[in-house]
Design an enzyme around this catalytic site. Sequence first.
Site, PDB file in Angstrom:
ATOM      1  N   GLU A   1       0.281  -2.337  -5.996  1.00  0.00           N
ATOM      2  CA  GLU A   1      -0.381  -1.262  -5.261  1.00  0.00           C
ATOM      3  C   GLU A   1       0.293   0.046  -5.645  1.00  0.00           C
ATOM      4  O   GLU A   1       1.437   0.294  -5.265  1.00  0.00           O
ATOM      5  CB  GLU A   1      -0.284  -1.463  -3.742  1.00  0.00           C
ATOM      6  CG  GLU A   1      -1.070  -2.641  -3.195  1.00  0.00           C
ATOM      7  CD  GLU A   1      -0.969  -2.742  -1.676  1.00  0.00           C
ATOM      8  OE1 GLU A   1      -0.407  -1.817  -1.050  1.00  0.00           O
ATOM      9  OE2 GLU A   1      -1.460  -3.747  -1.127  1.00  0.00           O
TER      10      GLU A   1
ATOM     11  N   GLU B   1       2.644  -8.846   0.890  1.00  0.00           N
ATOM     12  CA  GLU B   1       3.867  -8.143   1.315  1.00  0.00           C
ATOM     13  C   GLU B   1       4.655  -8.963   2.350  1.00  0.00           C
ATOM     14  O   GLU B   1       5.127  -8.421   3.352  1.00  0.00           O
ATOM     15  CB  GLU B   1       3.539  -6.754   1.868  1.00  0.00           C
ATOM     16  CG  GLU B   1       3.116  -5.767   0.798  1.00  0.00           C
ATOM     17  CD  GLU B   1       3.114  -4.330   1.290  1.00  0.00           C
ATOM     18  OE1 GLU B   1       3.455  -3.440   0.493  1.00  0.00           O
ATOM     19  OE2 GLU B   1       2.776  -4.091   2.460  1.00  0.00           O
TER      20      GLU B   1
END
Length: 589
Positions: A232, A158
């Site tokens: 995710e 991320e």
Amino acid sequence: MPVLRIDKEGFRLDDAPFRIISGALHYFRVHPDQWRDRLRKARLLGLNTVDTYVPWNLHEPRPGEFTADGGLDLERFLRLAAEEGLYVLLRPGPYICGEWEGGGLPGWLLAEPDIRLRSTDPRFLAAVERYFAALLPRAAPYLGTRGGPVLAVQLENEFGAYGDDRPYLLRLAEMLRAHGVDVPLFTCDQPADLARGSVPGVLATANFGSRVAESLARLRGHQPEGPLMCGEFWNGWFDRWGGLHAARPPESAAEDLDRLLAAGASVNLYMFHGGTNFGFTNGANDKHTYRPTVTSYDYGAPLDEAGDPTPKYAAFREVIARYAPVPDAPLPEPSKKLDLPGIALPRRAALLAQLPALGTAVPGERPLTLEELAARHGAGDGLGFAFYQARLTVPGATVLHVPAVRDRAQVFLDGQPAGVLERENHEHALAFTVPEGGALLSLLVENQGRVNYGRAIHDRKGLLGTVTANGAALTGWSSTALPLTDLSGLAFADPGPAPLVGPVFHRGEFDVAAPADTYLDLTGWTKGCAWVNGFALGRYWSRGPQRRLYVPGPALRPGRNEIVVLELHATARAEVGLCGTPDLGPTEE
């Protein structure tokens, strides 16, 4: 095992179309004797892959000291996954977030006062290179290209939510390749961050828990061809101390999972099984107010903290069966649980009197941070507590000022409690009276978890800045790291009927005929941490929401067992209980 390949249409395995149906399972959040059980339950859910981060800070607790045994034996975890017929997505960081202490970055990096984490800072990259050089040769034999289960390896984590530094990401990719990682690389970012977090030649995946069509459309807009994958899929959430227990209804999560799979996308459930932030491994968030994460990482996952199937497990299995083969087997049964109320903890050891058994004091003109103690003095691992002492020589009314408490300081005058300073409450000053002749000032500072997300990850622990008394700088300090990894040197005694003011270690014993999973109930206790047979269960706090700590069955043994509780303040009863059910606290409506 076959090798994963990526083409314009999607994933291919053995030259056949392949969809990744994965679930996150962090080996370091699960007792190693339970790894096989959790992996088997992943396969029974219908997953063909599991996903795991690798926590750099646990594998290298001090600079140059790499460890990979016991609960950190990644190679054994990968072997067990292969034996259970599962592939693996490996996420080595160096940054992992995961509501984990410091996002997995070792605290000792912050001993350098101006280091820039997650950047091309040469000091940071040199530390990453050393970490990869120790880790990746261990993982290389398990890559799919060498017959192992690892299909792909993640590049950072991320990063688009943190910065816009393509040279940094490209340098990490070069490191991975140089250390033999020849399977596909991938990134994962929230949809709005895809452009900042991805690099050419590396598969981009998107993280989200809802708005499936919109999120996949943004991923396709960023990456016009190749597989669509949710890196995710947030089927639950984590909890913070002082908040409510987060819970996502199974129906809502299953509906969005169905939308994902119906769109032809691959998926990684976050989490399939959350596990536990054992010891001092929880992270924290700081969006102008510091918020530490609780010990449980149950996460509202299909498998709960004890590895038992939840209603979400059955709901997800039904959805997955519409799109992929699911083993023809009944749902897993919950594990046996242990109930044992009324365990007395009669023997005690006052922490302030036991300091020589817990750490070595380092002198200095100012308080040293936990990072400095670990990196420059070989003291501790940057986790746990720091203890500071200085002499106050001017009697009378005194205002103590600490520019930055990281994260919670208990203040003592001549060993008697004088107050508490909490980072979470933005507290910096405390007033008290110094007696004639002066007093010994002591501060016990708890690292409640380094920030794991955002720009605040440069989160040094202890007392920061110049500490003053009535405006005058205090000098002549001693600083002691208290990692509390070894309690064997404590001298316990029966104190009699007189109560002891915390911080105090309480010790008791109990007998078990057959070890089983259980939960430590700490009703009536205030704040602290607990160990069973030397196994660090984690932190407790009466502010909740979590009210019981998970005790893995393998941490117990037949016959006599020991429990130690460090109570930082006071307890209404000198006993605890083992319960067969969890209590994660009141749930958000």
